[in-house]
Scaffold this motif. Structure first.
Motif, mmCIF file in Angstrom:
data_model
loop_
_atom_site.group_PDB
_atom_site.id
_atom_site.type_symbol
_atom_site.label_atom_id
_atom_site.label_comp_id
_atom_site.label_asym_id
_atom_site.label_seq_id
_atom_site.Cartn_x
_atom_site.Cartn_y
_atom_site.Cartn_z
ATOM 1 N N ARG A 19 0.839 -1.190 0.000
ATOM 2 C CA ARG A 19 0.000 0.000 0.000
ATOM 3 C C ARG A 19 0.878 1.246 0.000
ATOM 4 N NH1 ARG A 19 -2.730 -0.331 6.094
ATOM 5 N NH2 ARG A 19 -0.810 0.100 7.301
ATOM 6 N N GLN A 20 0.308 2.307 -0.510
ATOM 7 C CA GLN A 20 1.017 3.587 -0.512
ATOM 8 C C GLN A 20 0.039 4.681 -0.143
ATOM 9 O OE1 GLN A 20 3.335 4.457 -4.023
ATOM 10 N NE2 GLN A 20 4.565 5.923 -2.870
ATOM 11 N N ALA A 21 0.316 5.306 0.980
ATOM 12 C CA ALA A 21 -0.496 6.422 1.453
ATOM 13 C C ALA A 21 0.016 7.708 0.830
ATOM 14 C CB ALA A 21 -0.438 6.497 2.969
ATOM 15 N N PRO A 22 -0.830 8.730 0.766
ATOM 16 C CA PRO A 22 -0.407 10.003 0.183
ATOM 17 C C PRO A 22 0.825 10.561 0.877
ATOM 18 C CG PRO A 22 -2.770 9.971 0.519
ATOM 19 C CD PRO A 22 -2.237 8.734 1.174
ATOM 20 N N GLY A 23 1.835 10.895 0.099
ATOM 21 C CA GLY A 23 3.039 11.497 0.646
ATOM 22 C C GLY A 23 3.967 10.539 1.360
ATOM 23 N N LYS A 24 3.673 9.245 1.286
ATOM 24 C CA LYS A 24 4.496 8.250 1.982
ATOM 25 C C LYS A 24 5.034 7.228 0.995
ATOM 26 C CE LYS A 24 2.218 8.618 6.468
ATOM 27 N NZ LYS A 24 1.606 7.863 7.594
ATOM 28 N N GLY A 25 6.008 6.477 1.463
ATOM 29 C CA GLY A 25 6.584 5.429 0.639
ATOM 30 C C GLY A 25 5.711 4.197 0.604
ATOM 31 N N ARG A 26 6.055 3.299 -0.245
ATOM 32 C CA ARG A 26 5.317 2.052 -0.382
ATOM 33 C C ARG A 26 5.581 1.152 0.818
ATOM 34 N NH1 ARG A 26 6.958 -0.764 -5.665
ATOM 35 N NH2 ARG A 26 8.724 -1.432 -4.379
ATOM 36 N N GLU A 27 4.538 0.502 1.301
ATOM 37 C CA GLU A 27 4.630 -0.361 2.482
ATOM 38 C C GLU A 27 4.204 -1.782 2.123
ATOM 39 O OE1 GLU A 27 2.976 -0.516 7.097
ATOM 40 O OE2 GLU A 27 1.889 0.646 5.615
ATOM 41 N N PHE A 28 5.006 -2.721 2.534
ATOM 42 C CA PHE A 28 4.712 -4.144 2.349
ATOM 43 C C PHE A 28 3.744 -4.554 3.444
ATOM 44 C CE2 PHE A 28 4.818 -8.301 1.121
ATOM 45 C CZ PHE A 28 5.751 -9.165 1.691
ATOM 46 N N VAL A 29 2.526 -4.893 3.087
ATOM 47 C CA VAL A 29 1.473 -5.121 4.063
ATOM 48 C C VAL A 29 1.356 -6.587 4.450
ATOM 49 C CG1 VAL A 29 -0.993 -4.907 4.539
ATOM 50 C CG2 VAL A 29 0.183 -3.132 3.221
ATOM 51 N N THR A 30 1.259 -7.461 3.457
ATOM 52 C CA THR A 30 1.020 -8.872 3.739
ATOM 53 C C THR A 30 1.399 -9.715 2.539
ATOM 54 O OG1 THR A 30 -0.676 -10.520 4.317
ATOM 55 C CG2 THR A 30 -1.384 -8.677 2.953
ATOM 56 N N ALA A 31 1.670 -10.981 2.788
ATOM 57 C CA ALA A 31 1.956 -11.925 1.711
ATOM 58 C C ALA A 31 1.523 -13.319 2.130
ATOM 59 C CB ALA A 31 3.435 -11.907 1.345
ATOM 60 N N ILE A 32 1.283 -14.152 1.133
ATOM 61 C CA ILE A 32 0.899 -15.539 1.373
ATOM 62 C C ILE A 32 1.598 -16.398 0.333
ATOM 63 C CG2 ILE A 32 -1.198 -15.299 -0.037
ATOM 64 C CD1 ILE A 32 -2.588 -17.218 1.931
ATOM 65 N N ASP A 33 2.138 -17.543 0.757
ATOM 66 C CA ASP A 33 2.857 -18.367 -0.207
ATOM 67 C C ASP A 33 1.883 -19.183 -1.055
ATOM 68 O OD1 ASP A 33 4.009 -21.282 1.710
ATOM 69 O OD2 ASP A 33 2.022 -20.435 1.425
ATOM 70 N N TRP A 34 2.407 -19.965 -1.984
ATOM 71 C CA TRP A 34 1.555 -20.661 -2.953
ATOM 72 C C TRP A 34 0.632 -21.661 -2.271
ATOM 73 C CZ3 TRP A 34 1.342 -25.908 -3.615
ATOM 74 C CH2 TRP A 34 2.339 -26.646 -2.966
ATOM 75 N N SER A 35 1.075 -22.245 -1.167
ATOM 76 C CA SER A 35 0.269 -23.252 -0.486
ATOM 77 C C SER A 35 -0.767 -22.649 0.440
ATOM 78 C CB SER A 35 1.175 -24.186 0.318
ATOM 79 O OG SER A 35 1.735 -23.486 1.424
ATOM 80 N N GLY A 36 -0.562 -21.393 0.786
ATOM 81 C CA GLY A 36 -1.451 -20.778 1.760
ATOM 82 C C GLY A 36 -1.061 -21.055 3.200
ATOM 83 N N ASP A 37 0.023 -21.821 3.387
ATOM 84 C CA ASP A 37 0.425 -22.207 4.741
ATOM 85 C C ASP A 37 1.257 -21.133 5.437
ATOM 86 O OD1 ASP A 37 0.916 -25.719 3.871
ATOM 87 O OD2 ASP A 37 -0.872 -24.606 4.489
ATOM 88 N N HIS A 38 1.899 -20.304 4.675
ATOM 89 C CA HIS A 38 2.800 -19.314 5.265
ATOM 90 C C HIS A 38 2.346 -17.911 4.876
ATOM 91 C CE1 HIS A 38 5.475 -22.530 6.444
ATOM 92 N NE2 HIS A 38 5.388 -23.016 5.225
ATOM 93 N N THR A 39 2.215 -17.079 5.898
ATOM 94 C CA THR A 39 1.776 -15.711 5.667
ATOM 95 C C THR A 39 2.668 -14.733 6.412
ATOM 96 O OG1 THR A 39 0.213 -15.877 7.507
ATOM 97 C CG2 THR A 39 -0.644 -16.312 5.295
ATOM 98 N N PHE A 40 2.645 -13.514 5.960
ATOM 99 C CA PHE A 40 3.336 -12.406 6.615
ATOM 100 C C PHE A 40 2.354 -11.251 6.727
ATOM 101 C CE2 PHE A 40 6.221 -9.073 7.577
ATOM 102 C CZ PHE A 40 5.803 -7.995 6.807
#
Length: 120
Positions: free
Chosen positions: A35-56
């Motif tokens: 996500r990128q808010a106005p006037g701010k840098g890009r932020e890594f919010v979440t991720a999920i691997d191909w299996s769905g077993d691992h998330t961030f």
């Protein structure tokens, strides 16, 4: 891979939204949301691997956001609950080159952004 995100909108604080991202082809990649808010840098919010077993999840959204994937529909979802004004941003769906990821730079395919606005 092509990505088509949707589901953004204007909500009040405390409400929920669900973002969707349709992926062309098979859903074999790790998928992320930035996500990128106005006037701010890009932020890594979440991720999920191909299996769905691992998330961030970044600390700011832990316990409020849930990342999931539907292999039949080739779609990933970002369920966002208890939204706060500081969640206001353009949200981008991304795909890794592989089924997993080791850093943000592994996400090389990007969809168009979808605007999320949370009013107080």
């Amino acid at each position: 891979v092509q990505l088509q995100a949707s589901g953004g909108g204007l909500v009040q604080a405390g409400e929920s939204l669900r973002l969707s991202c349709v992926v062309s082809g098979r859903l074999v990649y790790a998928m992320g949301w930035f996500r990128q808010a106005p006037g701010k840098g890009r932020e890594f919010v979440t991720a999920i691997d191909w299996s769905g077993d691992h998330t961030f999840y970044t600390d700011a959204v832990k316990g409020r956001f849930t990342n999931s994937r539907d292999y039949v529909k080739n779609t990933v979802y970002l369920q966002m609950n208890s939204l706060k004004p500081e969640d206001t941003a353009v949200y981008y769906c991304t795909a890794s080159r592989l089924g997993t990821w080791s850093s943000e730079t592994d996400f090389t395919s990007w969809g168009q952004g979808t605007q999320v606005t949370v009013s107080s």
